[in-house]
Design a protein around this motif. Structure first.
Motif, short mmCIF file in Angstrom:
data_model
loop_
_atom_site.label_atom_id
_atom_site.label_comp_id
_atom_site.label_asym_id
_atom_site.label_seq_id
_atom_site.Cartn_x
_atom_site.Cartn_y
_atom_site.Cartn_z
N ALA A 1 23.33 48.82 51.48
CA ALA A 1 24.30 48.88 50.28
C ALA A 1 25.57 49.37 50.98
O ALA A 1 25.91 50.36 51.86
N LYS A 2 26.83 49.15 50.48
CA LYS A 2 28.11 49.41 50.94
C LYS A 2 29.14 49.45 49.98
O LYS A 2 28.79 48.83 49.04
N ASN A 3 30.14 50.11 50.52
CA ASN A 3 31.33 50.11 49.39
C ASN A 3 32.22 48.71 49.56
O ASN A 3 33.02 48.67 50.70
N ASP A 4 31.93 47.61 48.96
CA ASP A 4 32.60 46.51 49.21
C ASP A 4 34.18 46.55 49.08
O ASP A 4 34.44 47.17 47.99
N GLU A 5 35.05 45.92 49.96
CA GLU A 5 36.36 45.84 49.78
C GLU A 5 36.90 44.83 48.61
O GLU A 5 36.31 43.75 48.22
N VAL A 6 37.43 45.48 47.66
CA VAL A 6 38.04 44.71 46.55
C VAL A 6 39.65 45.14 46.58
O VAL A 6 39.95 46.18 46.83
N LEU A 7 40.36 43.61 46.52
CA LEU A 7 41.76 43.77 46.67
C LEU A 7 42.13 44.65 45.41
O LEU A 7 41.75 44.43 44.17
N PRO A 8 43.45 45.41 45.45
CA PRO A 8 44.22 45.85 44.24
C PRO A 8 44.62 44.67 43.24
O PRO A 8 44.80 43.66 43.90
N PRO A 9 44.85 44.75 42.15
CA PRO A 9 45.20 43.81 41.20
C PRO A 9 46.38 43.06 41.62
O PRO A 9 46.29 41.81 41.29
N GLU A 10 47.12 43.69 42.22
CA GLU A 10 48.47 42.66 42.50
C GLU A 10 48.21 41.69 43.73
O GLU A 10 49.19 40.90 43.82
N LEU A 11 47.15 42.11 44.53
CA LEU A 11 47.05 41.19 45.55
C LEU A 11 45.89 40.09 45.17
O LEU A 11 45.53 39.12 46.13
N ARG A 12 45.35 40.05 44.12
CA ARG A 12 44.27 38.94 43.60
C ARG A 12 44.92 37.77 43.47
O ARG A 12 45.89 37.92 42.82
N ALA A 13 44.09 36.79 43.92
CA ALA A 13 44.28 35.41 43.49
C ALA A 13 44.04 35.02 41.92
O ALA A 13 43.58 36.10 41.30
N THR A 14 44.71 34.19 41.46
CA THR A 14 44.73 33.85 40.10
C THR A 14 44.37 32.41 39.75
O THR A 14 44.37 31.61 40.54
N PHE A 15 44.08 32.23 38.25
CA PHE A 15 43.82 31.01 37.83
C PHE A 15 44.38 30.79 36.58
O PHE A 15 44.67 31.84 35.86
N LEU B 1 34.34 36.33 49.27
CA LEU B 1 35.71 36.31 48.95
C LEU B 1 36.13 36.48 47.33
O LEU B 1 36.93 37.34 47.10
N LEU B 2 35.18 35.91 46.39
CA LEU B 2 35.48 36.16 45.10
C LEU B 2 35.20 37.76 44.78
O LEU B 2 35.99 38.31 44.04
N VAL B 3 34.08 38.25 45.30
CA VAL B 3 33.83 39.85 45.20
C VAL B 3 35.30 40.49 45.67
O VAL B 3 35.43 41.56 44.89
N LYS B 4 35.76 40.05 46.73
CA LYS B 4 36.68 40.73 47.35
C LYS B 4 37.99 40.72 46.33
O LYS B 4 39.06 41.51 46.25
N HIS B 5 38.01 39.68 45.46
CA HIS B 5 39.23 39.47 44.48
C HIS B 5 38.66 40.09 43.14
O HIS B 5 39.42 39.69 42.10
N GLY B 6 37.54 40.84 43.17
CA GLY B 6 37.25 41.25 42.00
C GLY B 6 36.38 40.62 41.08
O GLY B 6 35.92 40.93 39.96
N GLY B 7 35.94 39.31 41.25
CA GLY B 7 35.16 38.79 40.38
C GLY B 7 33.70 38.73 40.69
O GLY B 7 33.34 39.97 41.33
N THR B 8 32.79 37.90 40.07
CA THR B 8 31.36 38.02 39.71
C THR B 8 30.64 36.89 40.51
O THR B 8 31.01 35.57 40.11
N GLY B 9 29.75 36.87 41.28
CA GLY B 9 28.65 35.93 41.71
C GLY B 9 27.28 36.13 41.14
O GLY B 9 26.81 37.10 41.34
N VAL B 10 26.77 35.14 40.24
CA VAL B 10 25.28 35.23 39.91
C VAL B 10 24.46 34.39 40.72
O VAL B 10 24.56 33.24 40.37
#
Length: 505
Positions: free
Chosen positions: A94-108, A292-301
Motif C-alpha cells: 500500500a502507498k500514498n498514490d499521487e493525486v493531482l490537485p483539482p486545477e491540474l486534473r483532466a476534464t470531460f 492515470l485515472l486515479v492520478k486525476h482523482g477518479g475511480t477504477g472498479v
C-alpha cells in the motif's frame, strides 16, 4: 523465413508466449519447437517435472501433469490445477498514490444530477420489479422510441427497458433479496438516467413499496412507479406508462453537459473472450489507464471474483489496510463454498474459447485479468451492486459472467466501462457506454465494427504507458458524449442481468 516472435514475461518463467505461431522445428529462445505452438499459446523453455509448477508472469499458473520437455507445447494436455497456499501479506505494498490537485486534473463534459453525481449519458429507464412486468416495460419503451417523441429531445439518448428473470419465486429476505434490491436501486438512481419509471405486476415477492421504504426513494419528476394490477391490465398500463414518460421527457431534457473533473469518472473494468495476449497487451494497458485515472482523482472498479482467483494475493498486498485485504479473501472463501455446494469448481473458468486462445488454467487467466487494475492501492472491496463511494482503485465482488458482472458494476455507479477481449466479444451495457479494447490485431481487424481500440500494437513495440494514455483519453471522450462502437450497433437493451443467488421456488 523470419524467426517467430516470442515473449518471456519474467526470468523465473519456464515458458515463453508465442507472439507468432511457432512451426515445428523453429528455434525459439535457444530451444527447438517439438510441435506447432499456436499464437498466444505457451512453449516450455526448461524441463518441467511432474507436479512441478508451470510459471508465467513469474507466478504459478498450474502444475505439470506429465513431464514436459523444452520445446513442447504447454497447455491443458500437460498442465493441471492443484491447490496451493498463497501468502496474502496484507497491505505491504500500500502507498500514498499521487493525486493531482483539482486545477491540474483532466476534464470531460457530463451531466450533473440533483444528488451531486455526474452522468455520461441521459437515458430514461423503464425498470421492472419482476419478470411478470417485463413485456409491459418493453412495450412502453418501444412505443415511445417508435413514436417520434424523442425527435424533439435530442439531448435524451433513448428510453431503455431494464428487464430481468426474477423478482418472485424467491425468498423475501437474505442474500438473493439484498442483491436484487441493491441492483434495482442502483439503476433507479444511476447518474446516466435522467429519469426512471419502475413497473411491477403487483403481487410479486419483490414489492416496489418495500424498496422505496428501505432506500428512502420518493416519487417525483425523475422517479415514478406503477403496477399492472392497480392500473387495470396490460393496455392501460402501457398507455399510462407512455403518458408518464411523455411528462418526464422535457424534465430530463433540461440536463445539459457541463465541464466536470475526471475525478467524477467511475470506470468499470471488464474482460470477456480473453486469450493468451490479454495479460500482455490490453489488460496491462487498461491498468495503466486506471493508474492515470486515479492520478486525476477518479475511480477504477475491478470485478469478476472468479477471474482473480489465484491472483488475489497480489491484490491483498495492495490493500490500503488489513481489513480491506481480509474482505477480499473472505469473498474468495465464499466463492469456494458457493462452487462446492453447487457441485462446481473454480477452474470451470476459463471457457473453451479462452483455452483455444491460449489460456490453460484459471490461475493464468486471473493473473492476466488482475492487470486491468493497474498498480495503485486497493482502497475498498464492495459486495455486488453496492454503491461505490471510495475514490481510487477498488474491487467489487461479482461473477465472471460478463453481463452479470457488468450489471453489478453499473448498479454500483460506474458511468463508463472498458471491456478487453482477445477472442472477440459483442457486448454493450446501457446506460453505461462500453469501450472495446482488442488484445491483438487479428480480432481488431476481423471485428472492426465492434472494436474501439487496438492494443495488439503493444506486441509491435508500442509501450503499455502510451497505450494506457490512449485509453484514458478515449474514456474522457466517450464520457463527454462520443459514441462507442457498441452504442453505434445498438447494444445494451438485453444486457441487464442481475445476479440471481439462492433457490427459485
Amino acid at each position: 523465413m523470419s524467426t517467430p516472435r516470442f515473449i518471456r514475461l519474467s526470468p523465473d518463467d519456464n515458458v515463453v508466449v508465442a507472439v507468432d505461431q511457432f512451426p515445428a522445428g523453429s528455434q525459439i529462445a535457444g530451444q527447438t519447437a517439438r510441435e506447432r505452438v499456436p499464437r498466444g499459446h505457451k512453449m516450455a523453455v526448461r524441463p518441467v517435472a511432474v507436479n512441478e509448477p508451470v510459471r508465467k508472469y513469474g507466478q504459478i499458473i498450474g502444475f505439470a501433469s506429465q513431464a514436459i520437455a523444452p520445446g513442447e507445447w504447454v497447455h491443458v494436455h500437460n498442465v493441471a490445477m492443484h491447490d496451493f497456499a498463497r501468502d496474502y501479506r496484507f497491505a505491504e505494498d500500500a502507498k500514498n498514490d499521487e493525486v493531482l490537485p483539482p486545477e491540474l486534473r483532466a476534464t470531460f463534459e457530463g451531466y450533473v444530477r440533483p444528488n451531486g453525481k455526474t452522468g455520461t449519458r441521459n437515458y430514461i429507464g423503464v425498470l421492472t420489479s419482476v419478470n411478470c412486468s417485463a413485456s409491459v416495460a418493453k412495450f412502453i419503451a418501444e412505443a415511445v422510441n417508435r413514436s417520434g417523441l424523442l425527435d424533439d429531445y435530442p439531448g435524451i439518448d433513448g428510453v431503455v427497458p431494464f428487464v430481468h428473470g426474477t423478482g418472485c419465486g424467491m425468498a423475501a429476505k437474505g442474500e438473493g433479496w439484498d442483491v436484487l434490491q441493491r441492483t434495482q436501486w442502483g439503476y433507479a438512481t444511476h447518474p446516466n438516467l435522467g429519469a426512471a419509471l419502475m413497473v411491477g405486476l403487483g403481487c410479486e415477492v419483490f414489492q416496489i413499496d418495500r424498496m422505496k421504504d428501505d432506500y428512502g426513494l420518493v416519487e417525483g419528476d425523475h422517479f415514478q412507479t406503477m403496477t399492472i394490477q392497480a392500473t387495470g391490465g396490460t393496455k392501460k398500463t402501457v398507455a399510462e406508462g407512455v403518458e408518464r414518460i411523455k411528462a418526464m421527457l422535457p424534465i430530463a431534457a433540461r440536463a445539459q453537459r457541463e465541464t466536470r473533473p475526471a475525478s467524477e469518472v467511475v470506470l468499470a473494468l471488464q474482460c470477456g473472450g480473453s486469450d493468451g495476449y490479454s495479460g500482455i497487451t490490453a489488460n496491462p494497458a487498461l491498468g495503466s489507464a486506471v493508474d492515470l485515472l486515479v492520478k486525476h482523482g477518479g475511480t477504477g472498479v475491478l470485478a469478476e471474483t472468479p477471474e482473480i482467483y489465484g491472483a488475489e494475493h497480489l491484490l491483498t498486498r495492495r490493500a490500503v489496510n488489513a481489513k480491506v485485504g481480509e474482505k477480499l479473501v473472505a469473498r474468495i472463501r465464499w466463492w469456494e463454498d458457493y462452487t462446492e455446494r453447487n457441485r462446481g469448481e473454480m477452474n470451470n473458468n476459463p471457457s473453451p474459447g479462452n483455452k483455444a486462445g491460449g489460456l490453460t488454467t484459471i490461475l493464468e487467466k486471473s493473473l492476466g485479468a488482475a492487470a486491468k487494475g493497474g498498480s495503485t492501492t486497493m482502497r475498498a472491496v464492495y459486495e455486488y451492486a453496492e454503491p461505490v463511494k471510495e475514490k481510487g482503485f477498488v474491487f467489487m465482488d461479482t461473477p465472471g459472467y460478463d453481463p452479470v458482472g457488468a450489471t453489478g458494476q453499473v448498479a454500483g455507479g460506474c458511468n463508463v466501462m472498458c471491456f478487453t477481449t482477445g477472442r472477440g466479444s459483442a457486448f454493450g451495457c446501457k446506460p453505461t457506454p462500453s469501450i472495446k479494447l482488442a488484445t491483438n490485431h487479428y480480432v481488431y481487424e476481423s471485428m472492426i465494427d465492434d472494436m474501439d481500440i487496438n492494443c495488439g500494437d503493444v506486441l509491435d513495440g508500442v509501450s503499455v504507458a502510451d497505450k494506457g494514455e490512449e485509453i484514458f483519453n478515449k474514456v474522457l471522450a466517450v464520457a463527454s458524449g462520443e459514441r462507442s462502437k457498441s452504442e453505434d450497433l445498438g447494444y445494451g437493451d438485453l444486457e441487464f442481468v442481475p445476479w440471481q443467488i439462492g433457490a427459485t421456488m
